[in-house]
Design a protein around this motif. Structure first.
Motif, PDB file in Angstrom:
ATOM      1  N   PHE A  93       0.840  -1.184   0.000  1.00 39.99           N
ATOM      2  CA  PHE A  93       0.000   0.000   0.000  1.00 39.99           C
ATOM      3  C   PHE A  93       0.884   1.246   0.000  1.00 39.99           C
ATOM      4  N   ASN A  94       0.292   2.386  -0.349  1.00 40.71           N
ATOM      5  CA  ASN A  94       1.002   3.659  -0.303  1.00 40.71           C
ATOM      6  C   ASN A  94       0.677   4.350   1.022  1.00 40.71           C
ATOM      7  N   PHE A  95       1.678   4.462   1.888  1.00 40.10           N
ATOM      8  CA  PHE A  95       1.520   5.161   3.159  1.00 40.10           C
ATOM      9  C   PHE A  95       2.316   6.463   3.185  1.00 40.10           C
ATOM     10  N   VAL A  96       2.939   6.828   2.056  1.00 43.63           N
ATOM     11  CA  VAL A  96       3.831   7.986   1.997  1.00 43.63           C
ATOM     12  C   VAL A  96       3.175   9.113   1.207  1.00 43.63           C
ATOM     13  N   ASN A  97       3.133  10.301   1.793  1.00 43.48           N
ATOM     14  CA  ASN A  97       2.704  11.481   1.043  1.00 43.48           C
ATOM     15  C   ASN A  97       3.853  11.893   0.128  1.00 43.48           C
ATOM     16  N   HIS A  98       3.540  12.121  -1.139  1.00 43.68           N
ATOM     17  CA  HIS A  98       4.555  12.522  -2.103  1.00 43.68           C
ATOM     18  C   HIS A  98       3.890  13.297  -3.240  1.00 43.68           C
ATOM     19  N   PRO A  99       4.678  14.030  -4.034  1.00 40.59           N
ATOM     20  CA  PRO A  99       4.096  14.849  -5.108  1.00 40.59           C
ATOM     21  C   PRO A  99       3.943  14.116  -6.446  1.00 40.59           C
ATOM     22  N   TYR A 100       4.177  12.814  -6.494  1.00 38.38           N
ATOM     23  CA  TYR A 100       4.171  12.082  -7.762  1.00 38.38           C
ATOM     24  C   TYR A 100       2.820  11.413  -8.001  1.00 38.38           C
ATOM     25  N   HIS A 101       1.859  12.213  -8.414  1.00 42.54           N
ATOM     26  CA  HIS A 101       0.513  11.715  -8.688  1.00 42.54           C
ATOM     27  C   HIS A 101       0.114  12.178 -10.083  1.00 42.54           C
ATOM     28  N   GLY A 102      -0.389  11.251 -10.876  1.00 45.97           N
ATOM     29  CA  GLY A 102      -0.844  11.620 -12.208  1.00 45.97           C
ATOM     30  C   GLY A 102      -2.353  11.774 -12.222  1.00 45.97           C
TER      31      GLY A 102
END
Length: 166
Positions: free
Chosen positions: A146-155
């Motif tokens: 799962f993704n538990f990390v906030n990051h700016p890589y979203h399309g």
């Protein structure tokens, strides 16, 4: 990292949604699927005990039904998570999610907060986390991640968030 969006039949909301957002966007049908998986395990064990008896009735059957319920609950949750993630990726109908996403975006923008949260990790770690979790929901049968990390890589597809708000 390849940020090119895939061809999808519906608008892409987020190519790597964080775990809590996916769970918040569960539909009642997703919850129903999870409940059906949970109930199917013990029902199958009961049916097998009735029509293919092993002679182990009572406590062994009850223990087996409990284990089957736990396995069913885990697989039901993963299936519900996968269905919701598919809607985020634009692989299935997602009109309801787009409306909810726009409302959430407007609320966070009014509060002055970023849509995808703030992370204390260095940018290189955020990039690595994004590359590991972007299509991970398609591989739940191999390794649930799962993704538990906030990051700016979203399309996103054009039009999910109005252009004047970007």
């Amino acid at each position: 990292m390849n940020n090119k969006l895939h061809d999808a039949p519906y608008p892409i909301i987020d190519t790597d949604p964080i775990f809590s957002r996916v769970v918040r966007y569960f539909r009642w049908t997703d919850v129903g699927v999870a409940a059906a998986f949970t109930a199917a395990g013990p029902a199958f064990m009961y049916w097998m005990g009735k029509y293919q008896p092993t002679g182990n009735t009572g406590k062994p059957l009850i223990r087996a039904m409990k284990v089957a319920a736990v396995v069913g609950a885990m697989s039901g949750f993963l299936t519900a998570y996968q269905l919701t993630s598919a809607r985020f990726m634009g692989l299935s109908e997602n009109t309801r999610e787009i409306k909810k996403y726009r409302i959430e975006y407007a609320k966070l923008k009014a509060q002055g907060k970023p849509m995808h949260g703030v992370s204390s990790l260095p940018l290189s770690m955020q990039r690595t986390a994004a590359s590991y979790s972007t299509w991970a929901f398609m591989n739940f049968d191999v390794f649930p991640m799962f993704n538990f990390v906030n990051h700016p890589y979203h399309g996103q597809s054009v039009g999910v968030i109005p252009e004047e708000d970007k």
